[in-house]
Design a protein around this motif. Structure first.
Motif, mmCIF file in Angstrom:
data_model
loop_
_atom_site.group_PDB
_atom_site.id
_atom_site.type_symbol
_atom_site.label_atom_id
_atom_site.label_comp_id
_atom_site.label_asym_id
_atom_site.label_seq_id
_atom_site.Cartn_x
_atom_site.Cartn_y
_atom_site.Cartn_z
ATOM 1 N N MET A 1 0.802 -1.109 0.063
ATOM 2 C CA MET A 1 0.074 0.010 -0.124
ATOM 3 C C MET A 1 0.917 1.256 0.678
ATOM 4 O O MET A 1 1.205 1.898 -1.074
ATOM 5 N N LEU A 2 1.795 1.962 1.081
ATOM 6 C CA LEU A 2 2.653 2.370 1.258
ATOM 7 C C LEU A 2 3.625 2.014 1.039
ATOM 8 O O LEU A 2 4.866 1.115 2.110
ATOM 9 N N SER A 3 4.827 2.464 0.681
ATOM 10 C CA SER A 3 6.176 2.294 -0.222
ATOM 11 C C SER A 3 7.183 3.125 -0.213
ATOM 12 O O SER A 3 6.921 3.800 -1.160
ATOM 13 N N ALA A 26 -1.956 -3.187 3.809
ATOM 14 C CA ALA A 26 -3.500 -3.357 3.821
ATOM 15 C C ALA A 26 -3.546 -3.654 5.128
ATOM 16 O O ALA A 26 -2.752 -4.811 5.737
ATOM 17 N N GLY A 27 -4.660 -3.250 5.723
ATOM 18 C CA GLY A 27 -4.443 -3.946 7.096
ATOM 19 C C GLY A 27 -3.324 -4.307 8.373
ATOM 20 O O GLY A 27 -3.815 -4.602 9.631
ATOM 21 N N GLU A 28 -2.442 -3.456 8.239
ATOM 22 C CA GLU A 28 -1.257 -3.530 9.280
ATOM 23 C C GLU A 28 -1.162 -2.155 10.269
ATOM 24 O O GLU A 28 -1.508 -1.172 9.150
ATOM 25 N N PRO A 164 -9.409 7.249 4.804
ATOM 26 C CA PRO A 164 -8.155 7.413 4.241
ATOM 27 C C PRO A 164 -7.456 5.963 3.842
ATOM 28 O O PRO A 164 -7.903 5.123 5.363
ATOM 29 N N LYS A 165 -6.865 5.582 3.052
ATOM 30 C CA LYS A 165 -5.855 4.816 2.781
ATOM 31 C C LYS A 165 -5.400 4.419 3.733
ATOM 32 O O LYS A 165 -4.762 3.422 4.561
ATOM 33 N N ILE A 166 -3.865 5.756 3.991
ATOM 34 C CA ILE A 166 -3.149 5.013 5.314
ATOM 35 C C ILE A 166 -3.720 6.474 5.516
ATOM 36 O O ILE A 166 -3.448 7.570 5.474
ATOM 37 N N ALA A 167 -3.618 5.776 7.431
ATOM 38 C CA ALA A 167 -3.468 7.407 8.778
ATOM 39 C C ALA A 167 -2.465 7.670 9.210
ATOM 40 O O ALA A 167 -1.711 6.032 9.763
ATOM 41 N N ILE A 168 -2.244 8.645 9.292
ATOM 42 C CA ILE A 168 -0.379 8.838 9.933
ATOM 43 C C ILE A 168 -0.898 9.547 11.315
ATOM 44 O O ILE A 168 -1.718 10.482 11.328
ATOM 45 N N LEU A 191 -11.837 1.748 13.060
ATOM 46 C CA LEU A 191 -11.602 2.043 12.051
ATOM 47 C C LEU A 191 -10.882 1.432 11.542
ATOM 48 O O LEU A 191 -10.445 1.221 10.284
ATOM 49 N N LYS A 192 -9.938 0.358 12.014
ATOM 50 C CA LYS A 192 -9.132 -0.914 11.069
ATOM 51 C C LYS A 192 -9.744 -1.389 10.421
ATOM 52 O O LYS A 192 -10.738 -2.193 10.601
#
Length: 250
Positions: A1-3, A26-28, A164-168, A191-192
């Motif tokens: 997902m994020l690289s 995803a899912g991590e 979002p796809k990626i939440a920081i 929300l995960k």
């Protein structure tokens, strides 16, 4: 997902990130830990597109899309969400109106019509109930007069609405008492899903008692120098960061 590959970044003449490599699927849930000045918040800001930093080399890829040349709002439309350590106050703009605008701007960027009012209200109702947010809270001006816990809960509400796809989450535990911490963490856990991923930036193990990470990374002097599972955070809590510095110097 994020690289993230070999990411180097500077502010002015000072190099802060010195070759970050990170893969988030995803899912991590990934936790990034490290002492002050290690580059944790810089990394979060750069992924979100903060233009105060200069990326000198490397790449940031989200679902195959290179984010490097995208403005912050374009990254948000692609699915990047950053929960700020110190959320800003916006007097005169209610929480609901802020959320409505953010959602419709994302839809517009994707060529979609604005979300119908009845759908928006239904979504707001569902997410506020999920996060145990009082309806009166949503009519208040964004973060104005909010306690630390209320500001952080509002950030998680925004995350819930924007999906979002990626939440920081950049030091989202900063300044929270134990009750507020639990509420915020429970919201994140609800929300995960297998369609998103979470990166938690923190100094302390205590947040990770509630948001249990799949991976823990230690960032020192602009590099990820050690990675492991959740037990690594416990080891850091016990030993501090000096033992890792000694390992690096050995």
């Amino acid at each position: 997902m994020l690289s993230i590959k070999n990411l180097h970044a500077s502010i002015g003449d000072k190099e802060i990130l010195k070759g970050i490599n990170l893969e988030v699927n995803a899912g991590e849930v990934h936790a990034i830990m490290g002492p002050n000045g290690a580059g944790k918040s810089t990394l979060a800001s750069i992924v979100a597109g903060n233009e105060n930093y200069e990326v000198t080399s490397g790449e940031i890829i989200l679902d195959g899309e290179d984010l490097s040349e995208l403005a912050p709002e374009e990254r948000a439309h692609q699915g990047v969400f950053l929960s700020f350590q110190y959320p800003v106050e916006i007097p005169g703009v209610s929480v609901t109106n802020f959320i409505r605008t953010a959602i419709n701007e994302t839809r517009k960027a994707k060529g979609q019509d604005e979300m119908p009012a009845n759908e928006m209200l239904k979504l707001i109702r569902e997410k506020s109930e999920l996060l145990e947010i009082d309806r009166k809270f949503l009519s208040r001006s964004l973060n104005e007069g909010f306690s630390g816990g209320e500001k952080k809960r509002n950030e998680i509400f925004q995350m819930a609405m924007l999906e979002p796809k990626i939440a920081i989450l950049d030091e989202t535990d900063s300044g929270l008492d134990i009750d507020a911490l639990r509420i915020v963490a429970n919201g994140v856990n609800k929300l995960k899903s297998n369609k998103n991923a979470v990166v938690v930036i923190t100094h302390y193990q205590r947040l990770l008692d509630y948001i249990v990470p799949d991976f823990v990374h230690v960032l020192l002097n602009g590099k990820i120098v050690k990675s492991g599972d959740a037990s690594l955070a416990l080891e850091l809590e016990e030993k501090g960061y000096d033992w890792i510095k000694q390992e690096q110097e050995a």
